[in-house]
Design a protein around this motif. Structure first.
Motif, PDB file in Angstrom:
ATOM      1  N   SER A   1     -62.645 -30.554 -10.315  1.00 29.93           N
ATOM      2  CA  SER A   1     -61.746 -31.443 -11.058  1.00 29.93           C
ATOM      3  C   SER A   1     -62.163 -31.551 -12.522  1.00 29.93           C
ATOM      4  O   SER A   1     -61.323 -31.659 -13.407  1.00 29.93           O
TER       5      SER A   1
ATOM      6  N   THR B   1     -61.525 -35.731  -5.074  1.00 31.85           N
ATOM      7  CA  THR B   1     -60.095 -35.476  -4.985  1.00 31.85           C
ATOM      8  C   THR B   1     -59.620 -35.686  -3.551  1.00 31.85           C
ATOM      9  O   THR B   1     -60.243 -35.214  -2.606  1.00 31.85           O
TER      10      THR B   1
ATOM     11  N   ASP C   1     -55.677 -28.183  -8.105  1.00 31.88           N
ATOM     12  CA  ASP C   1     -57.064 -28.536  -7.824  1.00 31.88           C
ATOM     13  C   ASP C   1     -57.100 -29.145  -6.424  1.00 31.88           C
ATOM     14  O   ASP C   1     -56.367 -30.081  -6.131  1.00 31.88           O
TER      15      ASP C   1
HETATM   16 MG   LIG Z   1     -62.063 -32.810  -7.257  1.00 34.61          MG
END
Ligand SMILES: [Mg+2]
Ligand SMILES: Nc1nc2c(ncn2[C@@H]2O[C@H](COP(=O)(O)OP(=O)(O)OP(=O)(O)O)[C@@H](O)[C@H]2O)c(=O)[nH]1
Lengths: 221, 380
Positions: A32, A50, A73
């Motif tokens: 990220s 995430t 991502d």
């Molecule tokens: Mg991440």
């Protein structure tokens, strides 16, 4: 950099190519932050993990062509592959990230490659990225080992630091350039636009459609 | 735990002088909590709040003694009051009462301690890695190895041992963290058990089990509801190839505790614990409805951006929640659930309605028996 912001804000979609890229690798390796470094030039020491997938874009020039990277991502934890693997489909490039200070994340690269083989298009361009190279005193994966592994597997390879921005742009640029060269060659030889994910000109709809595998997977009852 | 030094560790320690909002989050320029909420409350408002708290105290009784009685007699009053928001000073207690976690705790004395002290979990490293990535901007969780981080670790580790099928999944930390701001470790642990094992509502462990089956199911159902309630937007999503896994996974996985303003999270949780997962669908629909007219005109990328960055007006609980409750989804959700299950299981199986009977006694005895027999072995 003004161009980065402008492309987003105007929604001014002036590009020659749109490439869908995925960021994969173990949780915590810095995916990220690589993405935010590349698309927003920001970094955060304590970024949240995430959950599911995130998305960002940036437009760059490669050999005089304007290329827009549409980057997904993904959450790194294994359990999340149930959701994230759907996003490999239609991707023309993958950045496979490990953490140079954590040997286990490098050992897992093989499993990630298998994931890609199982779920992604076979001609996807893969780049191996050893992130957190700024943590020199903590390094546990030697650059040479990773480089020779990458060579054996036919991947490009680079070490980066999302923290101090070393090589981040270069990593993305390399992948996008590689994809571009493959695509343009293909276009020449077969007169076919090649991988489904790549279309020339105003192709945002079509390209967004690369996630069609994701949408159709779900609700069909 | 490695005591290595690195950039990771060079952040300044907790600076007590940094201003925090009323929930303990360190203020940033554009803070999570809009100043509107912090603006000096008039004495009139203050008195109203006092009256509200008194009413709540009466309803609960000392230490929760009157609660069950009250709920049985006046469930609708309770529902209405909860939808208006549980007074913050009573939230921790009420959450435990409405989730059924209090009962679990009382039925399993000492179990939590055993899990924390004597058991080891294969998820320990994963949990540690995420500890500083959970509510990093809250003072309670900021300090490395401080009490907040330690509690968070204990609760997550305990759960990962208690339920080895689930173990630890990213996202659980936000739920545990949220709970820990309102109750003790042990209470937080049992509340998670109550939710995932289904003490009151249908169990939610499927949100975290391998394959994330319940996430997939909820996303599917949500997509259907969007199309049914907002056909134009549903069509637009379809045209733009947007599907809920791109923006709503975290809504379900963390029940709005991952990236929404904290005061909204709390209000959603008040209702969620009493009425169940349905409110997550309703709030999701309300967010889309609120931004509907913008969303239907946006192309893929901006659309996705908007779906992950709702404007402040949209996340004001006093606007959003009434809008959310205006979506009647309960019966449709049950239908969709059946359809989904049938689809999954094929024509043969049909006796799967068990999950839809949140039989408190059944589930609790299951939860407690597998704890007391051997905390080491989760079901199976
Ligand atoms: Mg991440
Ligand atoms: N020193 C250093 N730390 C980094 C670097 N990149 C990321 N980090 C840190 O590593 C941690 C994890 O970074 P993320 O970018 O959230 O990792 P991720 O791969 O996205 O993790 P998941 O979302 O859980 O899959 C954060 O604390 C970052 O600050 C880097 O280049 N150098």
């Amino acid at each position: 950099m003004a161009r980065r912001a402008a492309a987003w804000e105007q929604g001014g979609d002036e590009y020659d190519y749109l490439f869908k890229i995925v960021l994969i690798g173990d949780s915590g390796v810095g995916k990220s932050n690589l993405l935010s470094r590349f698309t927003k030039n920001t970094f955060s020491l304590d970024s949240k993990s995430t959950i599911g997938v995130e998305f960002a874009t940036r437009t760059i020039e490669v050999e005089g062509k304007t290329i827009k990277a549409q980057i997904w991502d993904t959450a790194g934890q294994e359990r999340y592959r149930a959701i994230t693997s759907a996003y490999y489909r239609g991707a023309v490039g993958a950045l496979l990230v490990y953490d140079v200070t954590k040997g286990a994340t490098f050992d897992n690269v093989k499993r990630w490659l298998k994931e890609l083989r199982d779920h992604a298009d076979s001609n996807i361009v893969i780049m191996l990225i050893g992130n957190k190279m700024d943590l020199k005193h903590l390094r546990s994966v030697a650059q040479e080992d990773a480089a020779s592994f990458a060579e054996r597997e036919g991947l490009s390879f680079i070490e980066t630091s999302a923290l101090d921005a070393t090589n981040v742009d270069r990593a993305f640029q390399t992948v996008l350039g590689e994809i571009y060269r493959i695509i343009s060659k293909k276009a020449l030889s077969t007169d076919d636009s090649g991988a489904g994910a790549v279309k020339e000109g105003q192709s945002i709809q079509v390209s967004a459609g690369d996630s069609s595998s994701v949408s159709s997977r779900c609700c069909s009852f | 735990m490695d005591k290595k030094k690195g950039v990771d560790d060079t952040e300044p320690g907790p600076a007590p002088s940094r201003p925090v909002d009323r929930f303990g989050f360190i203020k940033t320029e554009h803070s999570n909590s809009p100043e509107g909420i912090l603006k000096s409350r008039s004495t009139h408002e203050h008195e109203r709040e006092e009256r509200r708290i008194r009413k709540w105290r009466k309803m609960i009784g000392v230490g929760g003694s009157d609660w069950k009685h009250y709920v049985r007699r006046k469930p609708h009053v309770v529902k209405r009051r909860i939808r208006k928001g549980i007074p913050d000073c009573l939230r921790g207690l009420v959450w435990q009462l409405i989730s059924g976690s209090r009962d679990l705790l009382l039925m399993n004395p000492g179990v939590y301690e055993t899990l924390v002290i004597y058991e080891t979990s294969s998820s320990e490293l994963e949990i540690i890695r995420d500890i500083s990535r959970t509510f990093p901007s809250h003072i309670f969780f900021q300090q490395r190895h401080g009490p907040g981080q330690r509690s968070l670790y204990n609760v997550l580790k305990a759960y990962s041992v208690y339920d080895r099928d689930v173990g630890y999944v990213q996202g659980m930390g936000f739920i545990a963290g949220l709970l820990l701001l309102y109750m003790s470790e042990e209470d937080a642990f049992w509340l998670i058990v109550a939710l995932l094992k289904g003490a009151v509502h249908s169990p939610m462990e499927g949100l975290y089990q391998a394959g994330l089956p319940l996430v997939q199911q909820y996303l599917c159902q949500f997509e259907k509801l969007v199309t049914e309630h907002m056909p134009k937007l549903g069509q637009h999503f379809q045209d733009e190839m947007i599907n809920p896994s791109m923006y709503a996974s975290q809504w379900f996985i963390t029940v709005f505790s991952y990236s929404f303003p904290f005061h909204l999270t709390l209000r959603v949780w008040d209702v969620f614990l009493y009425e169940g997962i349905k409110v997550v669908f309703q709030v999701g629909l309300a967010l889309l409805r609120f931004c509907h007219d913008d969303l239907v005109n946006l192309p893929f990328e901006q659309l996705l951006h908007s779906l992950r960055n709702f404007p402040e007006e949209a996340t004001d609980p006093d606007t959003l929640l009434p809008l959310a409750f205006s979506f009647k989804v309960s019966s449709r959700l049950v239908e969709l659930d059946k359809e989904y299950r049938k689809k999954l299981e094929g024509p043969s199986a049909s006796s799967s309605s068990k999950r839809f009977q949140p039989l408190k006694s059944r589930v609790m005895s299951r939860a407690s028996s597998h704890v007391s027999s051997s905390p080491n072995v989760s079901k199976k």
